[in-house]
Design a protein around this motif. Structure first.
Motif, PDB file in Angstrom:
ATOM      1  N   ALA A 144      43.321  -2.315 -15.020  1.00 41.00           N
ATOM      2  CA  ALA A 144      43.035  -0.994 -15.458  1.00 41.00           C
ATOM      3  C   ALA A 144      41.841  -0.687 -16.259  1.00 41.00           C
ATOM      4  CB  ALA A 144      44.273  -0.292 -16.381  1.00 41.00           C
ATOM      5  N   LYS A 145      41.465  -1.804 -17.120  1.00 43.81           N
ATOM      6  CA  LYS A 145      40.097  -2.004 -17.513  1.00 43.81           C
ATOM      7  C   LYS A 145      38.940  -1.819 -16.727  1.00 43.81           C
ATOM      8  CE  LYS A 145      41.724  -4.145 -21.976  1.00 43.81           C
ATOM      9  NZ  LYS A 145      41.349  -5.266 -22.820  1.00 43.81           N
ATOM     10  N   TYR A 162      34.337   5.320 -15.702  1.00 48.90           N
ATOM     11  CA  TYR A 162      33.331   5.695 -16.657  1.00 48.90           C
ATOM     12  C   TYR A 162      31.899   5.807 -16.205  1.00 48.90           C
ATOM     13  CZ  TYR A 162      30.654   5.232 -21.175  1.00 48.90           C
ATOM     14  OH  TYR A 162      29.752   5.599 -22.101  1.00 48.90           O
ATOM     15  N   MET A 163      31.552   4.766 -15.492  1.00 50.19           N
ATOM     16  CA  MET A 163      30.066   4.607 -15.072  1.00 50.19           C
ATOM     17  C   MET A 163      29.839   5.833 -14.033  1.00 50.19           C
ATOM     18  SD  MET A 163      28.706   2.394 -16.747  1.00 50.19           S
ATOM     19  CE  MET A 163      26.983   2.140 -15.910  1.00 50.19           C
ATOM     20  N   ALA A 164      30.963   5.946 -13.263  1.00 54.46           N
ATOM     21  CA  ALA A 164      30.657   7.164 -12.019  1.00 54.46           C
ATOM     22  C   ALA A 164      30.676   8.603 -12.830  1.00 54.46           C
ATOM     23  CB  ALA A 164      31.855   7.152 -11.318  1.00 54.46           C
ATOM     24  N   ASN A 165      31.319   8.687 -14.251  1.00 52.40           N
ATOM     25  CA  ASN A 165      31.036  10.009 -14.989  1.00 52.40           C
ATOM     26  C   ASN A 165      29.732  10.190 -15.604  1.00 52.40           C
ATOM     27  OD1 ASN A 165      33.482  10.948 -14.229  1.00 52.40           O
ATOM     28  ND2 ASN A 165      34.576   9.929 -15.885  1.00 52.40           N
ATOM     29  N   LEU A 166      28.977   8.858 -15.702  1.00 45.76           N
ATOM     30  CA  LEU A 166      27.936   9.060 -16.379  1.00 45.76           C
ATOM     31  C   LEU A 166      26.786   9.211 -15.276  1.00 45.76           C
ATOM     32  CD1 LEU A 166      27.820   5.966 -18.798  1.00 45.76           C
ATOM     33  CD2 LEU A 166      28.173   8.389 -19.421  1.00 45.76           C
ATOM     34  N   GLY A 167      27.001   9.017 -14.013  1.00 48.30           N
ATOM     35  CA  GLY A 167      26.266   9.432 -12.858  1.00 48.30           C
ATOM     36  C   GLY A 167      25.922   8.194 -12.126  1.00 48.30           C
ATOM     37  N   TYR A 168      26.447   7.030 -12.336  1.00 49.37           N
ATOM     38  CA  TYR A 168      25.794   5.644 -11.756  1.00 49.37           C
ATOM     39  C   TYR A 168      27.411   5.432 -10.995  1.00 49.37           C
ATOM     40  CZ  TYR A 168      24.212   1.214 -10.584  1.00 49.37           C
ATOM     41  OH  TYR A 168      23.616   0.185  -9.757  1.00 49.37           O
ATOM     42  N   GLY A 169      27.511   5.632  -9.880  1.00 48.18           N
ATOM     43  CA  GLY A 169      28.559   5.140  -8.921  1.00 48.18           C
ATOM     44  C   GLY A 169      28.283   3.732  -8.407  1.00 48.18           C
ATOM     45  N   PHE A 170      29.000   2.977  -8.649  1.00 45.05           N
ATOM     46  CA  PHE A 170      28.943   1.364  -8.015  1.00 45.05           C
ATOM     47  C   PHE A 170      29.144   1.474  -6.306  1.00 45.05           C
ATOM     48  CE2 PHE A 170      30.253  -0.012 -12.460  1.00 45.05           C
ATOM     49  CZ  PHE A 170      29.117  -0.535 -13.016  1.00 45.05           C
ATOM     50  N   THR A 171      28.315   0.587  -5.892  1.00 44.88           N
ATOM     51  CA  THR A 171      28.465   0.395  -4.530  1.00 44.88           C
ATOM     52  C   THR A 171      29.500  -0.755  -4.619  1.00 44.88           C
ATOM     53  OG1 THR A 171      26.952  -1.806  -4.412  1.00 44.88           O
ATOM     54  CG2 THR A 171      26.173   0.604  -3.915  1.00 44.88           C
ATOM     55  N   ILE A 172      30.462  -0.889  -3.272  1.00 44.39           N
ATOM     56  CA  ILE A 172      31.205  -1.866  -2.970  1.00 44.39           C
ATOM     57  C   ILE A 172      30.854  -3.349  -3.599  1.00 44.39           C
ATOM     58  CG2 ILE A 172      32.720  -3.083  -1.494  1.00 44.39           C
ATOM     59  CD1 ILE A 172      32.899  -0.513   0.358  1.00 44.39           C
ATOM     60  N   LYS A 193      31.035  -7.222 -10.102  1.00 48.89           N
ATOM     61  CA  LYS A 193      31.495  -6.966 -11.715  1.00 48.89           C
ATOM     62  C   LYS A 193      33.090  -7.731 -11.891  1.00 48.89           C
ATOM     63  CE  LYS A 193      28.245  -4.361 -13.183  1.00 48.89           C
ATOM     64  NZ  LYS A 193      27.329  -4.789 -14.090  1.00 48.89           N
ATOM     65  N   ALA A 194      33.825  -7.512 -10.921  1.00 50.06           N
ATOM     66  CA  ALA A 194      35.155  -7.910 -10.886  1.00 50.06           C
ATOM     67  C   ALA A 194      35.160  -9.504 -10.972  1.00 50.06           C
ATOM     68  CB  ALA A 194      35.910  -7.545  -9.670  1.00 50.06           C
ATOM     69  N   ASN A 195      34.019 -10.199 -10.018  1.00 52.98           N
ATOM     70  CA  ASN A 195      33.956 -11.499 -10.267  1.00 52.98           C
ATOM     71  C   ASN A 195      33.637 -11.901 -11.441  1.00 52.98           C
ATOM     72  OD1 ASN A 195      33.995 -13.895  -8.309  1.00 52.98           O
ATOM     73  ND2 ASN A 195      32.284 -13.957  -9.049  1.00 52.98           N
ATOM     74  N   ASP A 196      32.658 -11.128 -11.982  1.00 51.58           N
ATOM     75  CA  ASP A 196      32.262 -11.805 -13.412  1.00 51.58           C
ATOM     76  C   ASP A 196      33.378 -11.598 -14.476  1.00 51.58           C
ATOM     77  OD1 ASP A 196      29.637 -12.251 -12.446  1.00 51.58           O
ATOM     78  OD2 ASP A 196      28.667 -10.459 -13.303  1.00 51.58           O
ATOM     79  N   VAL A 250      34.613  -8.793  -0.133  1.00 47.03           N
ATOM     80  CA  VAL A 250      34.928  -7.179  -0.017  1.00 47.03           C
ATOM     81  C   VAL A 250      36.365  -7.116   0.517  1.00 47.03           C
ATOM     82  CG1 VAL A 250      34.313  -5.322   1.596  1.00 47.03           C
ATOM     83  CG2 VAL A 250      32.560  -6.965   0.819  1.00 47.03           C
ATOM     84  N   LYS A 251      37.076  -8.059   1.124  1.00 46.32           N
ATOM     85  CA  LYS A 251      38.445  -8.155   1.466  1.00 46.32           C
ATOM     86  C   LYS A 251      39.421  -7.906   0.173  1.00 46.32           C
ATOM     87  CE  LYS A 251      42.070 -10.786   3.364  1.00 46.32           C
ATOM     88  NZ  LYS A 251      42.741 -12.191   3.964  1.00 46.32           N
ATOM     89  N   TRP A 252      39.015  -8.400  -1.220  1.00 40.96           N
ATOM     90  CA  TRP A 252      39.449  -8.385  -2.302  1.00 40.96           C
ATOM     91  C   TRP A 252      39.463  -6.896  -2.842  1.00 40.96           C
ATOM     92  CZ3 TRP A 252      37.413  -6.209  -6.724  1.00 40.96           C
ATOM     93  CH2 TRP A 252      38.303  -6.281  -7.616  1.00 40.96           C
ATOM     94  N   PHE A 253      38.210  -6.399  -2.489  1.00 41.70           N
ATOM     95  CA  PHE A 253      38.089  -4.699  -2.819  1.00 41.70           C
ATOM     96  C   PHE A 253      38.783  -3.919  -1.976  1.00 41.70           C
ATOM     97  CE2 PHE A 253      35.833  -0.791  -2.220  1.00 41.70           C
ATOM     98  CZ  PHE A 253      35.814  -0.417  -3.362  1.00 41.70           C
ATOM     99  N   HIS A 254      39.072  -4.131  -1.022  1.00 43.26           N
ATOM    100  CA  HIS A 254      40.019  -3.308  -0.052  1.00 43.26           C
ATOM    101  C   HIS A 254      41.408  -3.336  -0.688  1.00 43.26           C
ATOM    102  CE1 HIS A 254      36.953  -2.063   2.671  1.00 43.26           C
ATOM    103  NE2 HIS A 254      36.582  -3.319   2.911  1.00 43.26           N
ATOM    104  N   GLY A 255      41.854  -4.324  -0.991  1.00 43.73           N
ATOM    105  CA  GLY A 255      43.271  -4.700  -1.741  1.00 43.73           C
ATOM    106  C   GLY A 255      43.202  -3.880  -3.186  1.00 43.73           C
ATOM    107  N   PHE A 256      41.868  -4.112  -3.888  1.00 38.91           N
ATOM    108  CA  PHE A 256      42.039  -3.298  -5.243  1.00 38.91           C
ATOM    109  C   PHE A 256      41.994  -1.914  -5.003  1.00 38.91           C
ATOM    110  CE2 PHE A 256      38.560  -1.613  -8.022  1.00 38.91           C
ATOM    111  CZ  PHE A 256      39.436  -1.873  -9.326  1.00 38.91           C
ATOM    112  N   ARG A 257      41.189  -1.391  -3.886  1.00 47.01           N
ATOM    113  CA  ARG A 257      41.324  -0.130  -3.776  1.00 47.01           C
ATOM    114  C   ARG A 257      42.451   0.713  -3.273  1.00 47.01           C
ATOM    115  NH1 ARG A 257      36.872   2.166   0.431  1.00 47.01           N
ATOM    116  NH2 ARG A 257      38.305   1.279   1.841  1.00 47.01           N
ATOM    117  N   ARG A 258      43.373  -0.289  -2.416  1.00 46.05           N
ATOM    118  CA  ARG A 258      44.677   0.153  -2.146  1.00 46.05           C
ATOM    119  C   ARG A 258      45.588   0.221  -3.445  1.00 46.05           C
ATOM    120  NH1 ARG A 258      43.772  -2.814   2.310  1.00 46.05           N
ATOM    121  NH2 ARG A 258      44.953  -4.807   1.516  1.00 46.05           N
ATOM    122  N   ARG A 259      45.502  -0.549  -4.228  1.00 43.53           N
ATOM    123  CA  ARG A 259      46.131  -0.662  -5.521  1.00 43.53           C
ATOM    124  C   ARG A 259      46.160   0.683  -6.305  1.00 43.53           C
ATOM    125  NH1 ARG A 259      44.985  -5.775  -4.706  1.00 43.53           N
ATOM    126  NH2 ARG A 259      43.593  -5.959  -6.260  1.00 43.53           N
TER     127      ARG A 259
END
Length: 66
Positions: free
Chosen positions: A14-15, A22-32, A38-41, A57-66
């Protein structure tokens, strides 16, 4: 089918979601690729993962589904 357990707790994930929004609301949308980095760090910081075993990227797709 059983696999590895979740990398992040519900609260930790959730964090990460809140930060991306938050970053998207500031106008900076992260790429996949940036979200995965960021998640790895974050996972390395939490000692859930090591730098020599990065998320994919496979992890990202599961993250997005959740």
């Amino acid at each position: 089918m059983t696999g590895q357990g979740p990398l992040f707790s519900t609260e930790e994930e959730a964090k990460l979601v809140d930060h991306v929004k938050y970053m998207a609301n500031l106008g900076y949308g992260f790429t996949i690729t940036e979200v995965v980095a960021k998640a790895n760090d974050y996972a390395v910081f939490l000692k859930n993962r090591t730098h020599d075993n990065p998320l994919s990227v496979k992890w990202f797709h599961g993250f997005r589904r959740r």
